[in-house]
Scaffold this motif. Structure first.
Motif, mmCIF file in Angstrom:
data_model
loop_
_atom_site.group_PDB
_atom_site.id
_atom_site.type_symbol
_atom_site.label_atom_id
_atom_site.label_comp_id
_atom_site.label_asym_id
_atom_site.label_seq_id
_atom_site.Cartn_x
_atom_site.Cartn_y
_atom_site.Cartn_z
ATOM 1 N N UNK A 63 0.788 -1.233 0.000
ATOM 2 C CA UNK A 63 0.000 0.000 0.000
ATOM 3 C C UNK A 63 0.819 1.282 0.000
ATOM 4 N N UNK A 64 2.101 1.219 0.326
ATOM 5 C CA UNK A 64 2.940 2.421 0.266
ATOM 6 C C UNK A 64 4.017 2.287 -0.793
ATOM 7 N N UNK A 65 4.762 1.186 -0.761
ATOM 8 C CA UNK A 65 5.902 1.031 -1.657
ATOM 9 C C UNK A 65 5.495 0.816 -3.106
ATOM 10 N N UNK A 66 4.609 -0.133 -3.361
ATOM 11 C CA UNK A 66 4.285 -0.507 -4.747
ATOM 12 C C UNK A 66 3.758 0.672 -5.576
ATOM 13 N N UNK A 67 2.841 1.500 -5.074
ATOM 14 C CA UNK A 67 2.417 2.652 -5.882
ATOM 15 C C UNK A 67 3.564 3.600 -6.212
ATOM 16 N N UNK A 68 4.530 3.744 -5.306
ATOM 17 C CA UNK A 68 5.664 4.633 -5.575
ATOM 18 C C UNK A 68 6.629 4.013 -6.582
ATOM 19 N N UNK A 69 6.726 2.698 -6.584
ATOM 20 C CA UNK A 69 7.514 2.033 -7.622
ATOM 21 C C UNK A 69 6.894 2.295 -8.985
ATOM 22 N N UNK A 70 5.572 2.247 -9.059
ATOM 23 C CA UNK A 70 4.884 2.463 -10.338
ATOM 24 C C UNK A 70 5.124 3.873 -10.869
ATOM 25 N N UNK A 71 5.057 4.879 -10.003
ATOM 26 C CA UNK A 71 5.307 6.251 -10.472
ATOM 27 C C UNK A 71 6.775 6.438 -10.844
ATOM 28 N N UNK A 72 7.671 5.756 -10.145
ATOM 29 C CA UNK A 72 9.100 5.846 -10.472
ATOM 30 C C UNK A 72 9.384 5.209 -11.824
ATOM 31 N N UNK A 73 8.794 4.037 -12.075
ATOM 32 C CA UNK A 73 9.058 3.330 -13.322
ATOM 33 C C UNK A 73 8.422 4.026 -14.525
ATOM 34 N N UNK A 74 7.448 4.873 -14.271
ATOM 35 C CA UNK A 74 6.883 5.654 -15.375
ATOM 36 C C UNK A 74 7.940 6.574 -15.974
ATOM 37 N N UNK A 75 8.892 7.012 -15.145
ATOM 38 C CA UNK A 75 9.977 7.875 -15.608
ATOM 39 C C UNK A 75 11.266 7.099 -15.872
ATOM 40 N N UNK A 76 11.398 5.922 -15.249
ATOM 41 C CA UNK A 76 12.615 5.117 -15.400
ATOM 42 C C UNK A 76 12.213 3.674 -15.726
ATOM 43 N N UNK A 77 11.672 3.441 -16.908
ATOM 44 C CA UNK A 77 11.139 2.107 -17.236
ATOM 45 C C UNK A 77 12.196 1.007 -17.319
ATOM 46 N N UNK A 78 13.466 1.368 -17.425
ATOM 47 C CA UNK A 78 14.509 0.342 -17.534
ATOM 48 C C UNK A 78 14.893 -0.250 -16.178
ATOM 49 N N UNK A 79 14.432 0.361 -15.082
ATOM 50 C CA UNK A 79 14.787 -0.113 -13.742
ATOM 51 C C UNK A 79 13.770 -1.155 -13.280
ATOM 52 N N UNK A 80 14.260 -2.313 -12.889
ATOM 53 C CA UNK A 80 13.397 -3.359 -12.353
ATOM 54 C C UNK A 80 13.493 -3.413 -10.835
ATOM 55 N N UNK A 81 12.536 -4.088 -10.210
ATOM 56 C CA UNK A 81 12.488 -4.142 -8.748
ATOM 57 C C UNK A 81 12.280 -5.568 -8.264
ATOM 58 N N UNK A 82 12.916 -5.873 -7.156
ATOM 59 C CA UNK A 82 12.652 -7.087 -6.398
ATOM 60 C C UNK A 82 12.093 -6.636 -5.051
ATOM 61 N N UNK A 83 10.885 -7.089 -4.718
ATOM 62 C CA UNK A 83 10.267 -6.752 -3.433
ATOM 63 C C UNK A 83 10.244 -8.000 -2.570
ATOM 64 N N UNK A 84 10.924 -7.949 -1.450
ATOM 65 C CA UNK A 84 10.923 -9.043 -0.479
ATOM 66 C C UNK A 84 10.034 -8.617 0.678
#
Length: 311
Positions: A111-132
């Motif tokens: 509820x906090x991290x994932x939405x911010x990852x989505x807005x970040x990847x909108x500007x940096x689509x080449x960056x991938x994420x691993x969420x543990x």
């Protein structure tokens, strides 16, 4: 004290094993991270102590502590491995996919991290994420592959780490707009007792990655000078995400953690059922090793998270 000649140093492998064991204060967890047996870790540490002619750990029943010499060596080895890691990173060709690894509790990740990852990847689509994400596995925060750990409590920064305060732990009654329209308004705290109060099960608070003093309806009513009558509830769960989904579905009122429900409030999917929040006296923090901050993708994402708090 004169520095030891490099050719007389213990093996890098033994020092790396020591660093992981010292980080976890557990040979078992070190073995799990290194994918070797606990016996192999124990043997490497014994040989290292013999080579250095000094005890690095105080071995207690079901517990380890670093000696003074162990603490000094841990600081030096951690800094050295960070420098090596950064140097190796400079050798990697430009253009390779960048990946950022983040650890967090289940609710924080969803509820906090994932939405911010989505807005970040909108500007940096080449960056991938691993969420543990886990409420049960408290060791994830210390895994060597984790670039950013999201923590709750009263944290302190260890050697080679950067610690950023994010926000205080605070919660407030929230529900779906339709539920408030049908069952509200709730003009005082006591009146909330006639609502269907969704709440976290006590098992949530005892989970290994949580382990905090409860922040639930009993504490909220007490803070308002009222009493929770513990009426029938349609849902009690140890998972914050299930509770939020139920509130979104109009099932009842929950204590919503402000950093998790803020976006849902702004979108109009949830509303505050009562104006009074409750705070727990603890904060949420972002912890990041300095070696990870030297990677552009990690540094940009940390900056993105911190800037989101000012919007």
């Amino acid at each position: 004290m004169r520095p030891v000649r490099r050719r007389h140093l213990p093996s890098l492998g033994a020092l790396a094993t020591f660093e992981v064991a010292a980080k976890h204060l557990s040979f078992t967890l070190a073995a799990k991270e290194l994918n070797i047996t606990q016996g192999a870790v124990s043997q490497q540490i014994r040989l290292l102590e013999k080579a250095l002619d000094v005890a690095l750990f105080v071995r207690k029943h079901n517990a380890l502590e670093l000696t003074t010499a162990g603490s000094d060596l841990f600081a030096a080895v951690a800094a050295g491995l960070d420098t090596i890691s950064a140097g190796v990173g400079l050798l990697q060709p430009d253009g390779l996919p960048e990946t950022v690894t983040v650890s967090a509790t289940d609710g924080m990740a969803t509820w906090w991290l994932k939405p911010l990852i989505e807005t970040f990847r909108a500007e940096h689509p080449s960056v991938g994420f691993v969420i543990l994400a886990s409420d049960e596995d408290d060791t994830l925060r210390n895994y060597s592959g984790v670039d950013i750990a999201l923590l709750c409590g009263n944290e302190r920064s260890e050697v080679g780490e950067e610690l950023h305060f994010l926000f205080p732990e605070a919660a407030q009654p929230v529900c779906a707009p339709a539920y408030l329209a049908k069952h509200g308004p709730f003009e005082d705290a006591q009146s909330l007792n006639r609502a269907n109060l969704l709440h976290l099960h006590e098992r949530h608070w005892s989970a290994d990655a949580i382990g905090w003093q409860p922040l639930g309806w009993e504490e909220w009513f007490r803070a308002q000078g009222a009493r929770w009558e513990r009426g029938g509830s349609s849902l009690s769960t140890n998972k914050v995400s299930i509770l939020i989904e139920a509130a979104l579905g109009g099932e009842g009122i929950m204590l919503g953690w402000q950093h998790m429900v803020d976006r849902l409030i702004r979108e109009g999917r949830l509303v505050y059922a009562h104006p009074a929040p409750i705070t727990a006296g603890r904060g949420n923090f972002l912890r990041c090793p300095q070696s990870s901050m030297q990677r552009p993708a990690v540094a940009r994402f940390v900056d993105h998270l911190l800037k989101s708090l000012k919007d």
